[in-house]
Design an enzyme around this catalytic site. Structure first.
Site, short mmCIF file in Angstrom:
data_model
loop_
_atom_site.label_atom_id
_atom_site.label_comp_id
_atom_site.label_asym_id
_atom_site.label_seq_id
_atom_site.Cartn_x
_atom_site.Cartn_y
_atom_site.Cartn_z
CB CYS A 421 -5.18 25.49 -1.54
SG CYS A 421 -4.47 25.95 0.01
NE ARG A 450 3.62 28.48 4.12
CZ ARG A 450 3.47 27.07 4.08
NH1 ARG A 450 3.97 26.27 4.72
NH2 ARG A 450 2.81 26.58 3.13
CD GLN A 468 4.37 23.99 -0.67
OE1 GLN A 468 4.86 23.36 0.60
NE2 GLN A 468 3.17 24.09 -0.39
CG ASP A 470 1.22 23.50 -3.16
OD1 ASP A 470 0.72 22.56 -2.85
OD2 ASP A 470 0.77 24.64 -3.02
CG HIS A 472 -4.04 22.49 -4.61
ND1 HIS A 472 -2.85 23.42 -4.86
CD2 HIS A 472 -4.11 22.09 -3.36
CE1 HIS A 472 -2.32 23.90 -3.64
NE2 HIS A 472 -3.06 23.15 -2.69
CE LYS A 551 -2.88 15.15 9.32
NZ LYS A 551 -2.00 16.41 9.77
CG HIS A 597 -4.47 20.22 -0.13
ND1 HIS A 597 -4.40 21.70 -0.34
CD2 HIS A 597 -5.97 20.12 0.28
CE1 HIS A 597 -5.61 22.29 -0.09
NE2 HIS A 597 -6.65 21.38 0.37
#
Length: 652
Positions: A421, A450, A468, A470, A472, A551, A597
């Protein structure tokens, strides 16, 4: 043998048929009652505990701190009982879920009394209650007018309370057998565990002894007693246990908190719990491991014991059947058998994808990329390494630094990115933006790292290196509903192909939140609208949103009905502020976008692990790494078989 693979096709019917076949197979399982076990031996005591189960069942005598705790508890609980006798009793009104009102008396009537007044069956099947939305012990007196809800084991919160109570039973057994210092003992998905600091190591030979003590505790029907204590009294009660003292000093921010007692065990605990230990009808110690205090590899080493329990022996038999099936489907075993992937200690938590596994990995990625094309997403590629100034600006460094891999370069500190992000915020903000560009949907399969603790790593489901799907979405406030609806449709499409069922929850504003409450209320209203228009059932999860925005939590169920959280849809009001992201509105003013997200598969690593077990290694045709095998019946046909293989290979 000559092998060729046909590239992916949209064979949804085949996948659905296979998922249906798995579900039918599980539904057809028959659970046959077997005679109850004979009566176990009664409580035994002797010197020494642990050590492979060869020694006496329990310590004799028990550790001295047990009686010291009881003495202080009895003194303080006596004061509480005196308070109950003198507390002013007033008529109260208790509202049931159907709107019916039942009369009661403050500081006397309990949720169990209310349940028993309706029916004894309801009272006996209830695990816990909710009073004004707060979990409440069934035997804890009501304090005023309230609404009440009764929960059984089938509810999520009912399971958590039931397993938490069984963890206390395990904790009592561990103290009586090992005499160490208990640490944390929470419920977890599929059971519970308890950590203990002790001199010896636990082994599988200890399990039967622990279970024998636990069953004797159950037979005694020890009541769970709740008591509010001051920090000073808590420090006195737990002075023998340095770990509890740390919790009291570092984690408890209020003048008082609660302990719970069952039999000789008194533990620092928020509760609530079942009425008594006799509610646990079936239990089992499942495994043990070594761990660290609060997961910190630099801290003390502890012994962890896991268990499972149920209010019915039939449920335990069903659980055992599912465990056998789950063991057959273990993705780590199938991954090695089918030569899909493996792990090596020289790069712990980072998967080595073999050719066949790479086919599955790439097929999933290509599938999502094809959906991106039709759904208006644009792929970007962002750096793997950023100066930590970026993470300080985004706020991640303050809260997430210990989970990041960081290093020094030319006297500056850099880190491998754990999420995409902030990089996408840089892309949005690198030039002026117009309202005509919104919504701007940026997708990224960039590599993430991570720094997960080594003890938490588990095959593909918990890794250090991951990718992933991912994305945005940068949009206006008015575009939120359409964008959320599009995200929900995306996950319905993907999960439908994979044969997953799913559950939706809207997590709303937490107590500690950032931003204006009006903005939160408006955003939550828009999410509710999108969920209603989506047409699938959903529930509200009050107060569990992120600090930066509400969320939607999505939980999928695989062929074994296990739950997994992979997808995420989150609104974010804070990153646009932190990065000062603006766009030019139609009226000529500058306005701030909202960020959504969004991920559907989640990490491809985790999803591959889930799918491996979901399909039990029997991959649907479009995802299979080996779709066609050409087998010549005689050596004289080898050349022709090669031609067929090459033709199949070259056509796709």
């Amino acid at each position: 043998m000559f092998i060729s693979r046909i590239l992916p096709c949209s064979s949804r019917l085949l996948i659905r048929a296979m998922s249906s076949e798995i579900a039918d197979k599980m539904a057809d399982m028959k659970i046959v009652d077997t005679p109850k076990e004979g009566k176990k031996a009664g409580k035994k005591k002797g010197g020494g505990g642990g050590g492979g189960g060869a020694g006496p069942l329990e310590l004799s005598p028990w550790p001295s701190y047990i009686q010291d705790r009881i003495d202080l508890f009895d003194k303080l609980y006596g004061q509480y009982e005196e308070f109950l006798k003198t507390a002013e009793k007033k008529p109260i009104k208790v509202t049931l879920p159907d709107g019916k009102i039942v009369e009661g008396e403050s500081w006397t009537t309990t949720p169990y009394d209310i349940a028993n007044g309706i029916s004894s069956g309801l009272a006996n099947n209830s695990v816990i209650s909710k009073v004004n939305g707060v979990l409440w012990d069934l035997d804890r007196p009501l304090e005023g007018d309230c609404s009440i809800q009764l929960l059984n084991f089938e509810s999520k919160e009912g399971k958590e309370v039931f397993w938490h109570s069984t963890a206390h039973i395990l904790g009592e057994a561990m103290e009586r057998k090992y005499g160490g210092c208990l640490c944390y003992g929470p419920p977890i998905e599929g059971g519970f565990y308890y950590d203990m600091s002790m001199e010896q190591s636990v082994c599988e030979g200890d399990y039967s002894g622990l279970e024998t003590i636990m069953k004797s505790i159950v037979k005694e029907k020890q009541p769970f007693q709740r008591l509010v204590m001051t920090k000073e009294d808590l420090l006195e009660m737990f002075k023998y246990n340095e770990f509890k003292v740390r919790i009291i000093n570092n984690k408890i921010t209020t003048p008082t908190t609660t302990v719970y007692r069952c039999g000789p065990l008194i533990d620092l605990c928020r509760g609530p719990h079942v009425r008594n230990t006799g509610k646990i009808k079936a239990l089992k110690v499942t495994k043990n491991s070594a761990t660290y205090w609060e997961g910190n590899a630099e801290a003390e080493s502890l012994q962890r014991i896991y268990g499972i329990s149920f209010p019915d022996t039939k449920l335990m038999k069903e659980w055992k059947i599912f465990q056998e099936e789950a063991a057959k489907r273990d993705h780590r075993k199938i991954g090695l058998q089918q030569e899909l992937f493996f792990f090596n200690e020289l790069s712990a938590g980072c998967c080595f994808w073999l050719p066949k596994g790479a086919i599955i990995f790439n097929t999933l990625q290509q599938w999502i990329q094809s959906e991106y094309h039709t759904r208006g997403f644009t792929e970007v590629v962002t750096p793997n390494i950023f100066n930590t100034k970026l993470w300080e600006k985004s706020g991640h460094w303050q809260h997430y630094a210990e989970n990041m891999f960081s290093f020094d370069v030319e006297k500056e500190k850099y880190a491998l990115k754990p999420m995409n992000c902030p990089g996408h915020c840089i892309i949005f903000g690198h030039r002026p933006r117009s309202w005509r560009e919104l919504p701007l949907r940026l997708a990224d399969f960039g590599v993430l790292h991570r720094n997960e603790l080594s003890g938490a790593l588990s095959g593909l489901t918990r890794v250090r290196r991951m990718q992933q799907d991912d994305a945005h979405i940068f949009c206006t406030q008015d575009q939120i509903v359409d964008e959320i609806r599009g995200c929900l449709d995306f996950l319905r499409c993907v999960y439908g192909v994979l044969g997953f069922t799913y559950e939706l929850e809207l997590s709303t504003r937490p107590d500690k939140y950032l931003g204006e409450i009006e903005v939160w209320n408006d955003a939550e209203a828009r999410l509710k609208q999108a969920l209603d228009e989506f047409g699938e059932p959903w529930e509200i999860n009050p107060g569990d949103g992120a600090f930066y925005g509400p969320k939607i939590d999505i939980t999928v169920r695989d062929a074994l009905k296990r739950q997994h959280q992979c997808a995420t849809i989150q609104l974010d009001f804070q990153l646009p502020i932190r990065f000062n992201l603006l766009y030019n509105a139609p009226d000529g003013t500058e306005k701030r976008p909202v960020i959504v997200h969004r991920a559907v598969l989640g990490t491809i690593e985790r999803m591959t692990g889930i799918l491996t077990e979901h399909f039990a290694g029997k991959w649907p045709f479009w995802l299979s790494p080996r779709q066609v095998m050409v087998v010549p019946v005689m050596p004289m046909f080898n050349d022709y078989a090669c031609q067929i293989r090459d033709k199949l290979h070259n056509q796709h």
